[in-house]
Design a protein around this motif. Structure first.
Motif, PDB file in Angstrom:
ATOM      1  N   THR A 100       0.834  -1.202   0.000  1.00 36.02           N
ATOM      2  CA  THR A 100       0.000   0.000   0.000  1.00 36.02           C
ATOM      3  C   THR A 100       0.866   1.248   0.000  1.00 36.02           C
ATOM      4  N   PRO A 101       0.696   2.142  -0.996  1.00 38.08           N
ATOM      5  CA  PRO A 101       1.413   3.420  -0.952  1.00 38.08           C
ATOM      6  C   PRO A 101       0.719   4.391  -0.006  1.00 38.08           C
ATOM      7  N   ARG A 102       1.506   5.089   0.787  1.00 39.66           N
ATOM      8  CA  ARG A 102       1.014   6.154   1.654  1.00 39.66           C
ATOM      9  C   ARG A 102       1.722   7.436   1.253  1.00 39.66           C
ATOM     10  N   PHE A 103       0.950   8.487   1.006  1.00 43.57           N
ATOM     11  CA  PHE A 103       1.503   9.675   0.373  1.00 43.57           C
ATOM     12  C   PHE A 103       1.853  10.763   1.385  1.00 43.57           C
ATOM     13  N   ALA A 104       2.969  11.434   1.113  1.00 42.66           N
ATOM     14  CA  ALA A 104       3.434  12.534   1.955  1.00 42.66           C
ATOM     15  C   ALA A 104       3.577  13.792   1.111  1.00 42.66           C
ATOM     16  N   ASP A 105       3.273  14.931   1.734  1.00 44.83           N
ATOM     17  CA  ASP A 105       3.283  16.201   1.014  1.00 44.83           C
ATOM     18  C   ASP A 105       4.703  16.623   0.659  1.00 44.83           C
ATOM     19  N   VAL A 106       4.803  17.659  -0.169  1.00 46.17           N
ATOM     20  CA  VAL A 106       6.075  18.087  -0.745  1.00 46.17           C
ATOM     21  C   VAL A 106       6.378  19.536  -0.390  1.00 46.17           C
ATOM     22  N   ARG A 107       7.606  19.935  -0.667  1.00 42.43           N
ATOM     23  CA  ARG A 107       8.033  21.318  -0.480  1.00 42.43           C
ATOM     24  C   ARG A 107       7.472  22.188  -1.595  1.00 42.43           C
ATOM     25  N   LEU A 108       7.122  23.419  -1.262  1.00 43.99           N
ATOM     26  CA  LEU A 108       6.578  24.337  -2.264  1.00 43.99           C
ATOM     27  C   LEU A 108       7.649  24.773  -3.261  1.00 43.99           C
ATOM     28  N   ASP A 109       8.880  24.956  -2.794  1.00 44.26           N
ATOM     29  CA  ASP A 109       9.908  25.510  -3.677  1.00 44.26           C
ATOM     30  C   ASP A 109      10.492  24.479  -4.635  1.00 44.26           C
ATOM     31  N   THR A 110      10.601  23.226  -4.209  1.00 42.15           N
ATOM     32  CA  THR A 110      11.246  22.214  -5.033  1.00 42.15           C
ATOM     33  C   THR A 110      10.290  21.167  -5.586  1.00 42.15           C
ATOM     34  N   GLY A 111       9.120  21.004  -4.971  1.00 47.82           N
ATOM     35  CA  GLY A 111       8.204  19.931  -5.366  1.00 47.82           C
ATOM     36  C   GLY A 111       8.649  18.570  -4.876  1.00 47.82           C
ATOM     37  N   THR A 112       9.740  18.506  -4.131  1.00 44.60           N
ATOM     38  CA  THR A 112      10.243  17.237  -3.594  1.00 44.60           C
ATOM     39  C   THR A 112       9.657  17.011  -2.202  1.00 44.60           C
ATOM     40  N   VAL A 113       9.720  15.754  -1.748  1.00 42.68           N
ATOM     41  CA  VAL A 113       9.006  15.375  -0.542  1.00 42.68           C
ATOM     42  C   VAL A 113       9.486  16.162   0.680  1.00 42.68           C
ATOM     43  N   ASP A 114       8.540  16.549   1.512  1.00 42.28           N
ATOM     44  CA  ASP A 114       8.806  17.246   2.764  1.00 42.28           C
ATOM     45  C   ASP A 114       9.153  16.203   3.822  1.00 42.28           C
ATOM     46  N   VAL A 115      10.379  16.197   4.295  1.00 41.14           N
ATOM     47  CA  VAL A 115      10.835  15.141   5.196  1.00 41.14           C
ATOM     48  C   VAL A 115      10.060  15.155   6.506  1.00 41.14           C
ATOM     49  N   GLY A 128       9.399   1.202   3.988  1.00 44.19           N
ATOM     50  CA  GLY A 128      10.404   2.022   3.348  1.00 44.19           C
ATOM     51  C   GLY A 128       9.836   3.300   2.778  1.00 44.19           C
ATOM     52  N   ILE A 129      10.721   4.057   2.118  1.00 46.36           N
ATOM     53  CA  ILE A 129      10.410   5.385   1.584  1.00 46.36           C
ATOM     54  C   ILE A 129      10.857   5.445   0.129  1.00 46.36           C
ATOM     55  N   ILE A 130      10.005   6.024  -0.721  1.00 42.79           N
ATOM     56  CA  ILE A 130      10.415   6.369  -2.084  1.00 42.79           C
ATOM     57  C   ILE A 130      10.441   7.891  -2.188  1.00 42.79           C
ATOM     58  N   GLY A 131      11.643   8.432  -2.299  1.00 46.99           N
ATOM     59  CA  GLY A 131      11.794   9.849  -2.585  1.00 46.99           C
ATOM     60  C   GLY A 131      11.898  10.055  -4.085  1.00 46.99           C
ATOM     61  N   VAL A 132      11.483  11.218  -4.560  1.00 42.85           N
ATOM     62  CA  VAL A 132      11.444  11.489  -6.004  1.00 42.85           C
ATOM     63  C   VAL A 132      12.190  12.792  -6.300  1.00 42.85           C
ATOM     64  N   ASP A 133      13.056  12.743  -7.290  1.00 46.90           N
ATOM     65  CA  ASP A 133      13.687  13.962  -7.805  1.00 46.90           C
ATOM     66  C   ASP A 133      12.684  14.621  -8.752  1.00 46.90           C
ATOM     67  N   ALA A 134      11.790  15.404  -8.184  1.00 52.02           N
ATOM     68  CA  ALA A 134      10.600  15.875  -8.890  1.00 52.02           C
ATOM     69  C   ALA A 134      10.961  16.791 -10.054  1.00 52.02           C
ATOM     70  N   LEU A 135      10.536  16.397 -11.251  1.00 53.35           N
ATOM     71  CA  LEU A 135      10.746  17.172 -12.479  1.00 53.35           C
ATOM     72  C   LEU A 135      12.224  17.437 -12.744  1.00 53.35           C
ATOM     73  N   GLY A 136      13.094  16.648 -12.114  1.00 54.31           N
ATOM     74  CA  GLY A 136      14.528  16.812 -12.280  1.00 54.31           C
ATOM     75  C   GLY A 136      15.210  17.589 -11.179  1.00 54.31           C
ATOM     76  N   VAL A 137      14.471  17.976 -10.120  1.00 51.43           N
ATOM     77  CA  VAL A 137      15.051  18.667  -8.973  1.00 51.43           C
ATOM     78  C   VAL A 137      15.370  17.635  -7.889  1.00 51.43           C
ATOM     79  N   PRO A 138      16.624  17.485  -7.483  1.00 47.06           N
ATOM     80  CA  PRO A 138      16.964  16.484  -6.473  1.00 47.06           C
ATOM     81  C   PRO A 138      16.254  16.745  -5.146  1.00 47.06           C
ATOM     82  N   ALA A 139      15.868  15.662  -4.487  1.00 49.45           N
ATOM     83  CA  ALA A 139      15.223  15.735  -3.187  1.00 49.45           C
ATOM     84  C   ALA A 139      16.258  15.982  -2.090  1.00 49.45           C
ATOM     85  N   ASP A 140      15.796  16.094  -0.853  1.00 49.68           N
ATOM     86  CA  ASP A 140      16.669  16.349   0.304  1.00 49.68           C
ATOM     87  C   ASP A 140      17.275  15.031   0.791  1.00 49.68           C
ATOM     88  N   TRP A 141      18.275  14.543   0.063  1.00 51.52           N
ATOM     89  CA  TRP A 141      18.722  13.174   0.296  1.00 51.52           C
ATOM     90  C   TRP A 141      19.452  12.969   1.606  1.00 51.52           C
TER      91      TRP A 141
END
Length: 378
Positions: A100-115, A128-141
């Motif tokens: 089951t996927p559970r969704f988490a909101d994202v940052r306004l400036d980058t579109g990447t997941v809000d930790v 586990g966690i799937i982070g996404v480099d949204a639209l080509g912007v790296p997430a907060d790894w």
């Protein structure tokens, strides 16, 4: 649309005679199937690019996500936290495993997941966690790796859009237990379709490789053995191999990556300058600790601008335009409503403009003029 002007597409692959020559060489070799010599070369190249120990080429990024989750042991009863603002393939891969996927909101400036939002959603069933480099912007790894380690969770990097990007000087694909790239036609480098899984875990790499080939060793790996090597099938596998024809194209594209990225970054800077005085339109921003790939150039329109009408107005002028990507919790397939107001906002207000390495300055000027006309005549 002025019939004297050619359309400016949203995206377009950049190819020349080198891709054709690479395909001719594969045709002449007689090895067109997957997991062959060109696929092996591509895997080695991606391992070098990302600094990873192992790489496995597959037929698309979605297959790579599915195989990675399966190799990590994800199954029924498990929950996987997923960045909400992304293409549905990210969460589909979780469903493929019966989880089951559970969704988490994202940052306004980058579109990447809000930790911080991720941390709030961890439950005893979270694997586990799937982070996404949204639209080509790296997430907060760095923060994502710290969170995953602290809770004993795996971390998967969906790097579909970020080949060649960096976070704090490290290449995209270098983060988490495993990362997956896309070679789709809209991505920074392409073979039409394709994907690459990278990891430092030999066990994950072996399982991904085997499961991508029906659960057996490939014919290329078995050739030349002294005895008749009859495969055994101990597990259900899939036919997720990347053909050597496509791998050869991808290798040529990878050699061009630096030039592609340099041009996209010039175009992104130029867009920001040209759009600075366009009312109701805000250019994207990337923090200084990461280098995006600008796989998608998505501006944010203000609430008084009808985004959907603007997309249609641009298309009527021969300008390719589209939404940014999806707020997954909205999609009926998941039946998983979540509190993700920032993802909702980006889903409603992001507007993607043409971005590809062959986009000319003149065409970019025309795009911005059309945007200005569309938003000021609303």
């Amino acid at each position: 649309m002025d019939p004297s002007l050619p359309a400016v597409p949203l995206t377009r692959p950049t190819t020349d005679h080198r891709e054709l020559e690479a395909v001719e060489q594969v045709l002449a070799s007689g090895w067109l199937a997957g997991q062959g010599p060109r696929g092996t070369e591509l895997e080695d190249a991606f391992a070098r690019l990302t600094g990873r120990t192992h790489a496995v080429a597959v037929n698309n990024c979605t297959a790579g996500l599915h195989l990675s989750l399966a190799a990590l042991g994800v199954g029924p009863g498990d929950e996987v936290l997923v960045a909400d603002y992304t293409f549905p393939a990210t969460a589909h891969a979780v469903l493929y495993c019966g989880a089951t996927p559970r969704f988490a909101d994202v940052r306004l400036d980058t579109g990447t997941v809000d930790v911080d939002r991720l941390a709030e959603r961890i439950t005893p069933r979270t694997r586990g966690i799937i982070g996404v480099d949204a639209l080509g912007v790296p997430a907060d790894w760095d923060a994502l790796e710290l969170l995953a380690r602290g809770h004993g969770l795996f971390l998967l990097e969906d790097a579909a859009c970020s080949v060649g990007g960096t976070f704090e000087g490290r290449p995209c694909g270098a983060f988490g237990d495993v990362a997956v790239f896309s070679l789709h036609a809209r991505k920074g480098i392409t073979s039409g379709e394709g994907g690459v899984v990278v990891t430092d875990d030999a066990g994950i790499a072996d399982r991904v490789r085997s499961m991508s080939c029906f659960g057996q060793r490939s014919a290329y790996a078995r050739q030349g053995e002294a005895k008749l090597a009859i495969p055994e099938f101990g597990d259900v596998g899939y036919n997720y191999k990347l053909s050597d024809v496509l791998a050869a194209i991808a290798l040529v594209q990878l050699d061009k990556l630096d030039g592609f990225l340099a041009r996209r970054r010039v175009l992104a800077d130029r867009y920001a300058d040209l759009l600075a005085d366009v009312p109701g339109v805000e250019a994207p921003h990337s923090p200084g600790d990461r280098e995006p790939t600008w796989q998608t150039y998505a501006v944010t329109v203000t609430e008084d601008v009808d985004r959907d009408a603007t997309v249609l107005a641009l298309r009527a002028r021969g300008i390719g335009s589209q939404i940014g990507t999806y707020a997954l919790h909205r999609e009926p397939v998941y039946a998983a409503p979540a509190d993700c107001p920032t993802s909702d906002l980006l889903f409603r207000r992001h507007l993607a403009l043409p971005m590809y390495a062959d986009l000319t300055d003149a065409d970019q000027d025309r795009v911005v003029a059309a945007v200005r006309e569309a938003v000021t005549s609303r």
